[in-house]
Design an enzyme around this catalytic site. Structure first.
Site, PDB file in Angstrom:
ATOM      1  N   GLY A 222       0.847  -1.180   0.399  1.00  0.00           N
ATOM      2  CA  GLY A 222       0.086  -0.281  -0.150  1.00  0.00           C
ATOM      3  C   GLY A 222       0.826   1.670   0.200  1.00  0.00           C
ATOM      4  N   GLU A 256       4.939  -6.331   1.444  1.00  0.00           N
ATOM      5  CA  GLU A 256       4.244  -6.803  -0.071  1.00  0.00           C
ATOM      6  C   GLU A 256       4.480  -5.517  -1.148  1.00  0.00           C
ATOM      7  OE1 GLU A 256       0.975  -8.829   0.902  1.00  0.00           O
ATOM      8  OE2 GLU A 256       1.751 -10.414   1.983  1.00  0.00           O
ATOM      9  N   GLY A 258       3.330  -4.102  -4.330  1.00  0.00           N
ATOM     10  CA  GLY A 258       3.171  -4.381  -6.500  1.00  0.00           C
ATOM     11  C   GLY A 258       3.747  -2.880  -6.727  1.00  0.00           C
ATOM     12  N   ARG A 259       2.059  -2.016  -6.822  1.00  0.00           N
ATOM     13  CA  ARG A 259       1.360  -1.083  -8.053  1.00  0.00           C
ATOM     14  C   ARG A 259       3.403   0.129  -7.132  1.00  0.00           C
ATOM     15  NH1 ARG A 259      -2.903   1.794  -9.220  1.00  0.00           N
ATOM     16  NH2 ARG A 259      -3.719   0.993  -7.630  1.00  0.00           N
ATOM     17  N   CYS A 330     -18.283   3.260 -26.575  1.00  0.00           N
ATOM     18  CA  CYS A 330     -19.817   4.109 -26.521  1.00  0.00           C
ATOM     19  C   CYS A 330     -20.317   3.712 -24.964  1.00  0.00           C
ATOM     20  CB  CYS A 330     -20.413   2.617 -27.087  1.00  0.00           C
ATOM     21  SG  CYS A 330     -20.085   2.039 -29.020  1.00  0.00           S
ATOM     22  N   TYR A 359      -1.216  -1.757 -12.319  1.00  0.00           N
ATOM     23  CA  TYR A 359      -3.018  -2.301 -12.573  1.00  0.00           C
ATOM     24  C   TYR A 359      -3.978  -1.351 -13.692  1.00  0.00           C
ATOM     25  CZ  TYR A 359      -3.276  -4.013  -7.576  1.00  0.00           C
ATOM     26  OH  TYR A 359      -2.557  -4.082  -6.579  1.00  0.00           O
TER      27      TYR A 359
END
Length: 382
Positions: A222, A256, A258-259, A330, A359
């Site tokens: 996070g 952990e 990630g991003r 659309c 992501y």
């Protein structure tokens, strides 16, 4: 944009747009800098959900201690890409088939989300040599400033986790190693350290009372990523120094990310198909759309980008005006960025969306309307 990314982007042919351009050299450099800032502690398990591209996994592997997965599919995918990796398997709603896979593939740690999951794992693992587990706790507390607070179905509150004690006592083949606590996402270094203190203050006495020697405490991920200010990186040095002060001999701390590790190494690149005005507003219609990079819609933000001049074919031009950048879907929700001041934009120009390494493609509904999938390009490590 680095020179190598710019050169590659401008060399792409029209039939190659949209394209994901992944800079593996930049990824390796960033991962290495994180590893150095943490000085070997805590352990780093890359959250594969951020971007499970095999090239990303293999590039990151030398700089992390293992991988965190959240499904049986991710588990098999990561082990195929990076055989022999240390794996932590988390996430709510694990099926019996997934738990059996984790046991068969010798997952290092299974993060248990509920007493019911622990009972099922006890039954499934008794004839398989047991299982190595961590219990996921969901603590209450101040989550102000967080992009996401991991409440509800994630883990167990301190009252519910007490129901695990008799299950563990009756199932000695379940080996409890520690506590997992991913409580929020989008926190800066100081907020992450305060959260870590909260986790440790609860986990240490609980694990001691459970008789766990050499405890492991997973502090989650996070780490903040700022799409509005791409140059504002998470302060890994401050975080590493703070965690070193919190660590105690005889215990293992783990995170952990990630991003925050993967996002800066990817670009979603496309070209302008049309520019026009409607009710006093200017719009640029791009090839592709948010079905291929869902991040802008998911985060509700203007995605950062670089605008590069194209081959200047004949066609409309908008100058000195705020422009909204949209895709081919659309739906009026297919928006990359709204009302961005723009000196000049024309059909054929190239738009390169940065911070597309996490992501992005892997969470997108890319078969909606069945437009062609993007091409993928990998700039090698130098």
């Amino acid at each position: 944009m680095t020179d190598s990314v710019t050169q590659h982007v401008t060399s792409l042919g029209q039939d190659e747009f949209p394209a994901y351009v992944y800079d593996l050299g930049a990824l390796a450099q960033h991962a290495s800098s994180i590893r150095s800032a943490l000085s070997g502690a805590p352990e780093i398990f890359y959250a594969a959900k951020a971007n499970p591209d095999p090239a990303f996994l293999r590039t990151i592997a030398p700089y992390v201690d293992g991988f965190e997965v959240a499904s049986g599919g991710e588990l098999r995918h990561v082990l195929e890409a990076v055989p022999g990796s240390r794996i932590a398997f988390g996430g709510p709603g694990k099926t019996d088939a997934e738990l059996l896979d984790a046991l068969a593939l010798r997952v290092e740690r299974i993060h248990v989300e509920s007493p019911h999951e622990l009972r099922r794992l006890a039954r499934l693992s008794q004839s398989e040599g047991g299982a190595d587990v961590m219990l996921r706790v969901n603590l209450a507390g101040d989550r102000s400033g967080a992009a996401l607070a991991m409440t509800g179905p994630f883990g167990m509150d301190p009252a519910l986790i007490e129901e695990c004690r008799p299950i563990l006592a009756a199932s000695p083949w379940l080996r409890l190693h520690g506590i997992h606590a991913h409580l929020a996402s989008g926190l800066d270094a100081e907020a992450m350290l305060r959260q870590s203190e909260q986790i440790l203050a609860w986990a240490r006495p609980w694990l001691s009372s459970a008789g766990v020697e050499s405890p492991e405490i997973n502090l989650g991920g996070g780490m903040a990523v700022d799409y509005a200010h791409p140059d504002r990186l998470f302060d890994w040095q401050t975080y590493g120094e703070g965690i070193a002060k919190l660590a105690r001999p005889g215990e293992t701390l783990r995170i952990e990310p990630g991003r925050s590790m993967a996002v800066y190494a990817g670009w979603y690149v496309t070209d302008v198909l049309d520019v026009k005005r409607a009710h006093g507003e200017a719009f640029a219609v791009l090839r592709g759309g948010t079905m291929q990079i869902r991040t802008p819609v998911t985060k509700g933000h203007d995605h950062p980008f670089t605008l590069l001049p194209g081959a200047s074919p004949e066609g409309p031009v908008v100058e000195d005006a705020p422009v909204t950048y949209v895709g081919q879907l659309c739906t009026p929700k297919d928006v990359f960025a709204r009302h961005i001041p723009t000196d000049r934009i024309a059909v054929g120009d190239i738009v390169a969306f940065s911070m597309s390494g996490a992501y992005a493609w892997n969470i997108s509904h890319y078969d909606f309307l069945m437009h062609p999938h993007p091409t993928f390009h990998y700039l090698p490590e130098e």
